[in-house]
Design a protein around this motif. Structure first.
Motif, PDB file in Angstrom:
ATOM      1  N   UNK A  28       0.844  -1.193   0.000  1.00  0.00           N
ATOM      2  CA  UNK A  28       0.000   0.000   0.000  1.00  0.00           C
ATOM      3  C   UNK A  28       0.883   1.248   0.000  1.00  0.00           C
ATOM      4  N   UNK A  29       0.588   2.177  -0.896  1.00  0.00           N
ATOM      5  CA  UNK A  29       1.400   3.376  -1.066  1.00  0.00           C
ATOM      6  C   UNK A  29       0.562   4.617  -0.795  1.00  0.00           C
ATOM      7  N   UNK A  30       1.153   5.600  -0.159  1.00  0.00           N
ATOM      8  CA  UNK A  30       0.544   6.927  -0.075  1.00  0.00           C
ATOM      9  C   UNK A  30       0.577   7.580  -1.448  1.00  0.00           C
ATOM     10  N   UNK A  31       1.722   7.434  -2.112  1.00  0.00           N
ATOM     11  CA  UNK A  31       1.887   7.863  -3.506  1.00  0.00           C
ATOM     12  C   UNK A  31       2.489   6.698  -4.271  1.00  0.00           C
ATOM     13  N   UNK A  32       1.706   5.996  -5.097  1.00  0.00           N
ATOM     14  CA  UNK A  32       2.247   4.836  -5.818  1.00  0.00           C
ATOM     15  C   UNK A  32       3.376   5.250  -6.761  1.00  0.00           C
ATOM     16  N   UNK A  33       4.416   4.446  -6.835  1.00  0.00           N
ATOM     17  CA  UNK A  33       5.539   4.797  -7.720  1.00  0.00           C
ATOM     18  C   UNK A  33       5.182   4.597  -9.195  1.00  0.00           C
ATOM     19  N   UNK A  34       5.686   5.474 -10.011  1.00  0.00           N
ATOM     20  CA  UNK A  34       5.579   5.321 -11.463  1.00  0.00           C
ATOM     21  C   UNK A  34       6.918   4.928 -12.064  1.00  0.00           C
ATOM     22  N   UNK A  35       7.979   5.106 -11.278  1.00  0.00           N
ATOM     23  CA  UNK A  35       9.331   4.764 -11.712  1.00  0.00           C
ATOM     24  C   UNK A  35       9.846   3.623 -10.856  1.00  0.00           C
ATOM     25  N   UNK A  36      10.305   2.553 -11.488  1.00  0.00           N
ATOM     26  CA  UNK A  36      10.797   1.407 -10.720  1.00  0.00           C
ATOM     27  C   UNK A  36      12.130   1.710 -10.054  1.00  0.00           C
ATOM     28  N   UNK A  37      13.059   2.270 -10.816  1.00  0.00           N
ATOM     29  CA  UNK A  37      14.368   2.556 -10.230  1.00  0.00           C
ATOM     30  C   UNK A  37      15.047   3.674 -11.000  1.00  0.00           C
ATOM     31  N   UNK A  52       5.813   7.074  -2.138  1.00  0.00           N
ATOM     32  CA  UNK A  52       5.789   7.408  -0.712  1.00  0.00           C
ATOM     33  C   UNK A  52       4.933   6.378   0.019  1.00  0.00           C
ATOM     34  N   UNK A  53       5.379   5.983   1.203  1.00  0.00           N
ATOM     35  CA  UNK A  53       4.685   4.961   1.977  1.00  0.00           C
ATOM     36  C   UNK A  53       5.180   5.008   3.411  1.00  0.00           C
ATOM     37  N   UNK A  54       4.608   4.152   4.248  1.00  0.00           N
ATOM     38  CA  UNK A  54       5.172   3.889   5.569  1.00  0.00           C
ATOM     39  C   UNK A  54       5.135   2.391   5.790  1.00  0.00           C
ATOM     40  N   UNK A  55       6.276   1.809   6.092  1.00  0.00           N
ATOM     41  CA  UNK A  55       6.350   0.347   6.200  1.00  0.00           C
ATOM     42  C   UNK A  55       5.600  -0.168   7.425  1.00  0.00           C
ATOM     43  N   UNK A  58       2.064  -0.622   6.499  1.00  0.00           N
ATOM     44  CA  UNK A  58       1.907  -1.834   5.692  1.00  0.00           C
ATOM     45  C   UNK A  58       1.978  -3.088   6.534  1.00  0.00           C
ATOM     46  N   UNK A  59       2.778  -3.051   7.602  1.00  0.00           N
ATOM     47  CA  UNK A  59       2.929  -4.223   8.465  1.00  0.00           C
ATOM     48  C   UNK A  59       1.764  -4.384   9.429  1.00  0.00           C
ATOM     49  N   UNK A  60       1.083  -3.289   9.777  1.00  0.00           N
ATOM     50  CA  UNK A  60       0.044  -3.350  10.807  1.00  0.00           C
ATOM     51  C   UNK A  60      -1.292  -2.761  10.358  1.00  0.00           C
ATOM     52  N   UNK A  61      -1.337  -1.456  10.148  1.00  0.00           N
ATOM     53  CA  UNK A  61      -2.603  -0.748   9.959  1.00  0.00           C
ATOM     54  C   UNK A  61      -3.436  -1.288   8.806  1.00  0.00           C
ATOM     55  N   UNK A 221       1.308   7.030  28.905  1.00  0.00           N
ATOM     56  CA  UNK A 221       0.930   8.443  28.954  1.00  0.00           C
ATOM     57  C   UNK A 221       0.869   9.102  27.578  1.00  0.00           C
ATOM     58  N   UNK A 222       1.104   8.330  26.517  1.00  0.00           N
ATOM     59  CA  UNK A 222       1.209   8.899  25.181  1.00  0.00           C
ATOM     60  C   UNK A 222      -0.069   8.707  24.384  1.00  0.00           C
ATOM     61  N   UNK A 223      -0.243   9.579  23.395  1.00  0.00           N
ATOM     62  CA  UNK A 223      -1.379   9.516  22.485  1.00  0.00           C
ATOM     63  C   UNK A 223      -0.951   8.782  21.226  1.00  0.00           C
ATOM     64  N   UNK A 224      -1.774   7.850  20.754  1.00  0.00           N
ATOM     65  CA  UNK A 224      -1.465   7.108  19.536  1.00  0.00           C
ATOM     66  C   UNK A 224      -1.371   8.059  18.349  1.00  0.00           C
ATOM     67  N   UNK A 225      -0.381   7.821  17.484  1.00  0.00           N
ATOM     68  CA  UNK A 225      -0.211   8.685  16.315  1.00  0.00           C
ATOM     69  C   UNK A 225      -0.303   7.866  15.041  1.00  0.00           C
ATOM     70  N   UNK A 226      -0.662   8.545  13.965  1.00  0.00           N
ATOM     71  CA  UNK A 226      -0.794   7.905  12.661  1.00  0.00           C
ATOM     72  C   UNK A 226       0.588   7.723  12.032  1.00  0.00           C
ATOM     73  N   UNK A 227       0.715   6.780  11.094  1.00  0.00           N
ATOM     74  CA  UNK A 227       1.999   6.599  10.401  1.00  0.00           C
ATOM     75  C   UNK A 227       2.373   7.827   9.588  1.00  0.00           C
ATOM     76  N   UNK A 228       3.661   8.109   9.510  1.00  0.00           N
ATOM     77  CA  UNK A 228       4.176   9.242   8.746  1.00  0.00           C
ATOM     78  C   UNK A 228       4.660   8.750   7.388  1.00  0.00           C
ATOM     79  N   UNK A 229       4.009   9.138   6.291  1.00  0.00           N
ATOM     80  CA  UNK A 229       4.500   8.707   4.975  1.00  0.00           C
ATOM     81  C   UNK A 229       5.875   9.311   4.692  1.00  0.00           C
ATOM     82  N   UNK A 230       6.756   8.496   4.127  1.00  0.00           N
ATOM     83  CA  UNK A 230       8.100   8.955   3.777  1.00  0.00           C
ATOM     84  C   UNK A 230       8.421   8.499   2.363  1.00  0.00           C
TER      85      UNK A 230
END
Length: 591
Positions: A28-37, A52-55, A58-61, A221-230
Motif C-alpha cells: 500500500x502506497x501513499x503515492x504509488x511509484x511510477x518509476x521502478x528505479x 511514498x509509503x510507511x512500512x 503496511x505491516x500493521x494498519x 501516557x502517550x497519544x497514539x499517532x498515525x503513520x508518517x509517509x516517507x
C-alpha cells in the motif's frame, strides 16, 4: 529447470522495471511509484524513487483496515521466564502507535535514530515498528555486546533516544544489560537525549547517565499517532555487520525496496500466504530477525512467533519442535547451529517424531554452511523438507537457495539477483569453475542502499574491485543446471553460530596484550557452532606461564567483544606464515 522458475526469470529479464512495478502492487502506497528505479553513477539503484509509503502502516494498519484486526499478529513465548503473550493486529497496532507517540514526545522525528538494545521480547518489536511509524531510523544492537561495542554503535549513529531493558537471558540465567549500557553511555562521545528502559522480572533497575524513562510509562501516557509517509528511498534501519578491518559497517536499508522485496520473498522463497504461522528463531540483532521475525511475516499478514529460548537447554532438544506443535507453525526458519545442537542431544530425532508437526510444511536454514548430515537428520526428525539458502546482512533476503514457491528444490539464484562467478581478473567464469560469487549491478530492491556515513567505504568494499558488480566475498560456482554452490568466504570474516565476527576485530584485542608480538585469527570447523575462532600467537619475551597468558587472552576477548564469539583456543607459534609482501597466509596456519 522448473517451469515456474523459468517463467519468472524470463518475465524479470524481459522488462525489469515493469516486473518490479508489478511487485510493488503488493504494498500500500501513499503515492504509488511510477518509476521502478533510478540508476546512480556507481551502478546501484534507488528503488521506487517517486513513491511514498510507511512500512509500519503496511505491516500493521492495513490489515486492521482490511478487517483482519482480530487475526493474531504476534505470539511471544519465553520458556526461561514462563511467559507467553498474544497480540492481534489491532492490539499490536495500538501499542506501536502509542509508543511512537511517546518517542515523538521525547523529540524523535523523521530521520532521527533510535538505538534499540533488547532481547527477543514484544517490546523490541514495538520499539522497531514505532520508530518506523515516525519515519525515524532504528538501530538494533545485539543485547550481548560489551560496553565498547555498544559505544561504537552509539557514536556511529548518534541516536536521539536509546531503548533497552533490565535483563536478557543466556540459557536460563538472567544477565543484567544495564551495567554495559551505563558504561557505554559514559564512554561514548555522543549523548542521547533520553534512555527508555523496559523493566523485566528478574532484572533490577540501576542509574544510567542522562534522562531515563520507564518503557511502560512512556507508552501509557502517550497519544497514539498515525503513520508518517516517507519517500520510498528514506532509510528504515541501520544494522551493523562485521568488516575485515574489524570496524563494524552500518548497513542501511530503505522503506520501499525493503517492503517490496520481503513481500515477494514470502511468496517465491517460502511459499507463505496471509494467515500462515511463521516462526524465525533468529535474534533481532541479526538481519534474519529483522527480515523474517518482524517485517516479512507482518507485511504478509501472517502470525509471527517470537521465541526467547534456546534450541537446547530450555529445557531440552525438543523445545523448537514443541513450539511448532503448540502454535501450529507452518514454516520454521532457524540456523544450522541450532539443528546441530539438537542433533547432538537427540541423535535419533525422537523429540521431533513425538510431536504433532502436521502443520509444519518446511524448515529453512541460513547464516552459515549447513552440513548434509545435519540436514538429513532434521528432515527425519521433522518429517518435512529442510531447505538451505544463502544470503547476507547486505542483501536482506535470499540471494540463492531452495525457492519453495517457485518449485526449485536445489539452489537457484533468487529473482532479481543476476549472479555470476568471477575470476581474479574480473572475467566471468563458466559453469563448474570455482571463483568469487558476484552480483551484476544494479542490485534488486531490498539490498543495502549504502553504508551509514561511509559512502567511500561502501564503494571500496563492494564495488571497486570488480566494476559493474557487487562483491559477495563468497567463493563458489554454478553448475551446468544453474545450481549455485557456495564454498567459503574469501575474506577473514568468521561465522560463529551464524553470527559474523571479523577476525581482525579479535586480532586487535589479542595484539593489545603486552606479551603478544604477533597474532592471527582463523576459523576452524566446530560441531556445535559451525565455526570457532582460533588465535595464533607469537609471544614477546615475558615471564607469564603459557597457561596464564592463554587465560588472559580468552578473558580479554570475552570482555571486549563478548562470550558469543566463542574464543577459547590459543595456539603459540614461533612465527606466522607470511607472503613476501608481509600478508599472513592463514591457510598455512596449523589445523
Amino acid at each position: 529447470m522448473p517451469n515456474l522458475y523459468t517463467a519468472e526469470v524470463a518475465a524479470w529479464r524481459a522488462d525489469r522495471a515493469a516486473y518490479w512495478l508489478d511487485a510493488a502492487q503488493d504494498i500500500d502506497w501513499e503515492t504509488p511509484p511510477e518509476t521502478a528505479f533510478r540508476l546512480r553513477p556507481d551502478g546501484l539503484a534507488d528503488w521506487f524513487p517517486d513513491g511514498r509509503l510507511n512500512i509500519c502502516a503496511n505491516a500493521l494498519d492495513r490489515h486492521v483496515v482490511a478487517g483482519d484486526g482480530d487475526r493474531m499478529a504476534l505470539i511471544w513465548e519465553s520458556p526461561v521466564t514462563g511467559g507467553t503473550q498474544h497480540f492481534t493486529y489491532a492490539a499490536l497496532t495500538e501499542r506501536v502507535a502509542r509508543f511512537a507517540g511517546g518517542l515523538r514526545a521525547l523529540g524523535v522525528e523523521q530521520g532521527d535514530r533510535v538505538l534499540i538494545c533488547m532481547p527477543p521480547v514484544p517490546e523490541s518489536v514495538i520499539a522497531m515498528l514505532a520508530a518506523a511509524r515516525l519515519g525515524a531510523v532504528h538501530v538494533f544492537v545485539f543485547a550481548g555486546f560489551p560496553a565498547p561495542e555498544l559505544a561504537t554503535r552509539i557514536d556511529d549513529t548518534s541516536p536521539r533516544v536509546v531503548v533497552t531493558t533490565t535483563c536478557g537471558y543466556t540459557g536460563v540465567r538472567a544477565i543484567s544489560l544495564l551495567p554495559a549500557m551505563a558504561e557505554a553511555l559514559g564512554i561514548a562521545a555522543h549523548r542521547p537525549d533520553a534512555t527508555i528502559v523496559f523493566q523485566r522480572p528478574g532484572g533490577r533497575m540501576m542509574a544510567l547517565p542522562g534522562r531515563v524513562h520507564d518503557f511502560a510509562e512512556v507508552e501509557a501516557r502517550s497519544v497514539a499517532i498515525a503513520p508518517v509517509p516517507v519517500a520510498a528511498t528514506n532509510p528504515l534501519y541501520i544494522l551493523h555487520t562485521s568488516g575485515t578491518t574489524g570496524n563494524p559497517k552500518g548497513v542501511v536499508r530503505d522503506h520501499g525496496g525493503h517492503a517490496v522485496a520481503l513481500r515477494r520473498s514470502m511468496r517465491h522463497v517460502y511459499d507463505i500466504e496471509p494467515g500462515a504461522v511463521f516462526c524465525c528463531t533468529a535474534d533481532l540483532g541479526w538481519v534474519v530477525g529483522h527480515s523474517y521475525a518482524v517485517y516479512a511475516p507482518l507485511l504478509t499478514g501472517c502470525t509471527t512467533v517470537l521465541y526467547e529460548g534456546g534450541a537446547t537447554g530450555t529445557p531440552d532438544a525438543g523445545a523448537l519442535w514443541r513450539l511448532c506443535a503448540r502454535h501450529g507453525v507452518n514454516l520454521l526458519f532457524t540456523s544450522p547451529s541450532a539443528l546441530r545442537a539438537m542433533r547432538s542431544e537427540d541423535p535419533e530425532g525422537a523429540h521431533g517424531r513425538s510431536c504433532d508437526l502436521s502443520a509444519l510444511l518446511a524448515v529453512f536454514v541460513a547464516g552459515e554452511r549447513a552440513d548434509k548430515a545435519t540436514l538429513t537428520w532434521a528432515a527425519g526428525a521433522a518429517g518435512v523438507p529442510i531447505c538451505d539458502h544463502w544470503w547476507q546482512t547486505e542483501t536482506g533476503s535470499a540471494i540463492a537457495g531452495s525457492l519453495r514457491g517457485l518449485n526449485t528444490p536445489a539452489g537457484r539464484a533468487a529473482i532479481g539477483f543476476d549472479l555470476v562467478v568471477l575470476g581474479e581478473t574480473g572475467g566471468v567464469l563458466p559453469p563448474g569453475t570455482e571463483g568469487e560469487l558476484a552480483i551484476k549491478l544494479p542490485l534488486p530492491p531490498g539490498c543495502l542502499t549504502t553504508l551509514w556515513q561511509a559512502e567511500a567505504r561502501m564503494q571500496a568494499t563492494y564495488l571497486a574491485r570488480f566494476p559493474g558488480y557487487y562483491r559477495t566475498f563468497d567463493q563458489g560456482m554454478t553448475d551446468a543446471r544453474g545450481e549455485v554452490h557456495v564454498m567459503s568466504r574469501t575474506d577473514d570474516v568468521l561465522k560463529v553460530a551464524g553470527r559474523r565476527i571479523a577476525a581482525g576485530r579479535i586480532e586487535e584485542v589479542l595484539a593489545a596484550h603486552p606479551e603478544v608480538a604477533e597474532c592471527a585469527v582463523a576459523g576452524r570447523a566446530d560441531a556445535a557452532r559451525g565455526q570457532v575462532p582460533v588465535g595464533f600467537i607469537v609471544r614477546r619475551v615475558g615471564d607469564s606461564p603459557v597457561t596464564d597468558l592463554r587465560a588472559e587472552l580468552v578473558a580479554a576477548v570475552r570482555a571486549q567483544i563478548g562470550g558469543f564469539a566463542g574464543f577459547r583456543r590459543v595456539v603459540f607459534l614461533d612465527s606466522l606464515p607470511r607472503t613476501r609482501s608481509g600478508k599472513i597466509m592463514r591457510r598455512y596456519l596449523p589445523q
